[in-house]
Design an enzyme around this catalytic site. Sequence first.
Site, PDB file in Angstrom:
ATOM      1  N   GLY A 154      42.134  36.870  39.608  1.00 58.72           N
ATOM      2  CA  GLY A 154      42.023  35.949  38.496  1.00 58.72           C
ATOM      3  C   GLY A 154      42.791  36.609  37.436  1.00 58.72           C
ATOM      4  O   GLY A 154      42.861  38.012  37.256  1.00 58.72           O
ATOM      5  N   GLY A 163      42.637  37.071  34.245  1.00 61.73           N
ATOM      6  CA  GLY A 163      41.807  38.176  33.535  1.00 61.73           C
ATOM      7  C   GLY A 163      41.754  39.367  34.009  1.00 61.73           C
ATOM      8  O   GLY A 163      42.064  40.755  33.313  1.00 61.73           O
ATOM      9  N   ASN A 186      43.072  40.749  36.628  1.00 61.74           N
ATOM     10  CA  ASN A 186      44.125  41.315  36.967  1.00 61.74           C
ATOM     11  C   ASN A 186      44.902  42.220  35.652  1.00 61.74           C
ATOM     12  O   ASN A 186      45.154  43.350  35.982  1.00 61.74           O
ATOM     13  CB  ASN A 186      45.297  40.272  37.528  1.00 61.74           C
ATOM     14  N   ASN A 188      55.360  31.097  30.320  1.00 59.85           N
ATOM     15  CA  ASN A 188      56.679  30.962  30.632  1.00 59.85           C
ATOM     16  C   ASN A 188      57.244  29.492  30.381  1.00 59.85           C
ATOM     17  O   ASN A 188      56.706  29.153  29.491  1.00 59.85           O
ATOM     18  CB  ASN A 188      56.485  30.878  32.281  1.00 59.85           C
ATOM     19  N   ASP A 229      55.622  40.082  47.681  1.00 63.57           N
ATOM     20  CA  ASP A 229      54.467  39.141  47.263  1.00 63.57           C
ATOM     21  C   ASP A 229      54.492  39.064  45.594  1.00 63.57           C
ATOM     22  O   ASP A 229      54.258  40.075  45.355  1.00 63.57           O
ATOM     23  CB  ASP A 229      53.089  39.648  47.909  1.00 63.57           C
ATOM     24  N   ASP A 280      50.609  38.744  35.620  1.00 63.93           N
ATOM     25  CA  ASP A 280      49.542  39.552  35.111  1.00 63.93           C
ATOM     26  C   ASP A 280      49.909  41.030  35.001  1.00 63.93           C
ATOM     27  O   ASP A 280      49.251  41.691  34.201  1.00 63.93           O
ATOM     28  CB  ASP A 280      48.423  39.289  36.168  1.00 63.93           C
ATOM     29  N   SER A 325      55.155  45.688  41.230  1.00 62.72           N
ATOM     30  CA  SER A 325      54.095  44.927  41.763  1.00 62.72           C
ATOM     31  C   SER A 325      54.446  43.994  42.824  1.00 62.72           C
ATOM     32  O   SER A 325      53.869  43.649  43.650  1.00 62.72           O
ATOM     33  CB  SER A 325      53.168  44.300  40.612  1.00 62.72           C
ATOM     34  N   GLY A 372      49.388  41.185  47.618  1.00 63.90           N
ATOM     35  CA  GLY A 372      48.237  41.107  46.677  1.00 63.90           C
ATOM     36  C   GLY A 372      48.673  41.210  45.330  1.00 63.90           C
ATOM     37  O   GLY A 372      49.673  41.418  44.925  1.00 63.90           O
ATOM     38  N   SER A 416      48.401  45.708  44.425  1.00 68.89           N
ATOM     39  CA  SER A 416      49.604  46.141  44.284  1.00 68.89           C
ATOM     40  C   SER A 416      50.223  46.943  43.120  1.00 68.89           C
ATOM     41  O   SER A 416      51.279  47.001  42.552  1.00 68.89           O
ATOM     42  CB  SER A 416      50.504  44.735  44.287  1.00 68.89           C
TER      43      SER A 416
END
Length: 315
Positions: A44, A46, A48, A190, A252, A258, A288, A293, A297
């Site tokens: 999620g 938020g 994260n 972005n 990943d 986030d 990260s 994950g 991460s």
Amino acid sequence: MTTSKPGRIAVVGSNMVDLVTYITRMPAPGETVEAPEFEIGFGGKGANQAVAAAKLGSAVGMVTKVGSDIFGDNTLKNLADHGIDTRHAVKVAGRSSGVAPIFVDPSGENSILIVKGANADLSPADVDAAAEMLRAADLILMQMEIPPETVAHTVRRAAEWGVRTILNPAPATADLRVDDLRDLSFLVPNETELALLSGLPTGTEAEIEAAARSLIARGIGTVIVTLGGRGARLVTRERVVPIAPVRVTPVDTTGAGDAFIGSFAHFLAATGDVEGALGCAARYAAHSVTGRGTQKSYATAEAFDAFCRTLPQTA
Ligand code: RIB
């Protein structure tokens, strides 16, 4: 830059349980394809961002909603285990928690579906109920996995309280009105989100700058455009500052945005230096993507310092 006084960060945002399948390729319609691995993780946008800031040492509180299912209980425990203030994390009877089926390909690129569940119930009244915690924050972070009216209300209230705000307008949605963001301190889109919000093309550097400036002309304080492998651009009324990308081999990429925003909030609250905080956030996000994950991460302050020591020194 990780050692200054930690700040107080509040997140008004989502939580999800990520159902991550590592694939060799996506199936075509009607086709079944075997995938090599599967993992469940906390996610999620938020949550994260909240966890990234908390792992770095900020004092973090979250206004969020979970469902009345096992995912909801586990999510509340996960937030508390990270030291996040969950007084305003509310369980909604009869609702599912937010879930995100995610597919990660061998290059580390991801495709994500989200089911908002209880996140869709986070309301302006929930923000008002958390006013005491929110007005004591140095920064309030928001994303778009909660209703747009809740984001707009938070931006307005934060301006009344004199608290700076950061909005990550992800996932991109046409429901967000720029006129509701007049008091926003930092917008972090972005290129796709920037194009949608500004109604302008963002295919070239000049177009990105013009689109960001058009939002600043409508009242948004500062725009930080994230460009994936090309780094980011800090756009203010006066200047455009390129934030260099940090090159790593991705495993990943899920949750890298986030990591960038949660760590930016941490470093900004701790130091007050926007440009310096963005440089640190670029390094934090790069770290990260070297692990699987989202939240799992994200580096602690110590692990992040160790990672930075492995990077080529620039200046
Ligand atoms: O930004 C990544 C996040 O998007 C994932 O954790 C998933 O839950 C979705 O919200």
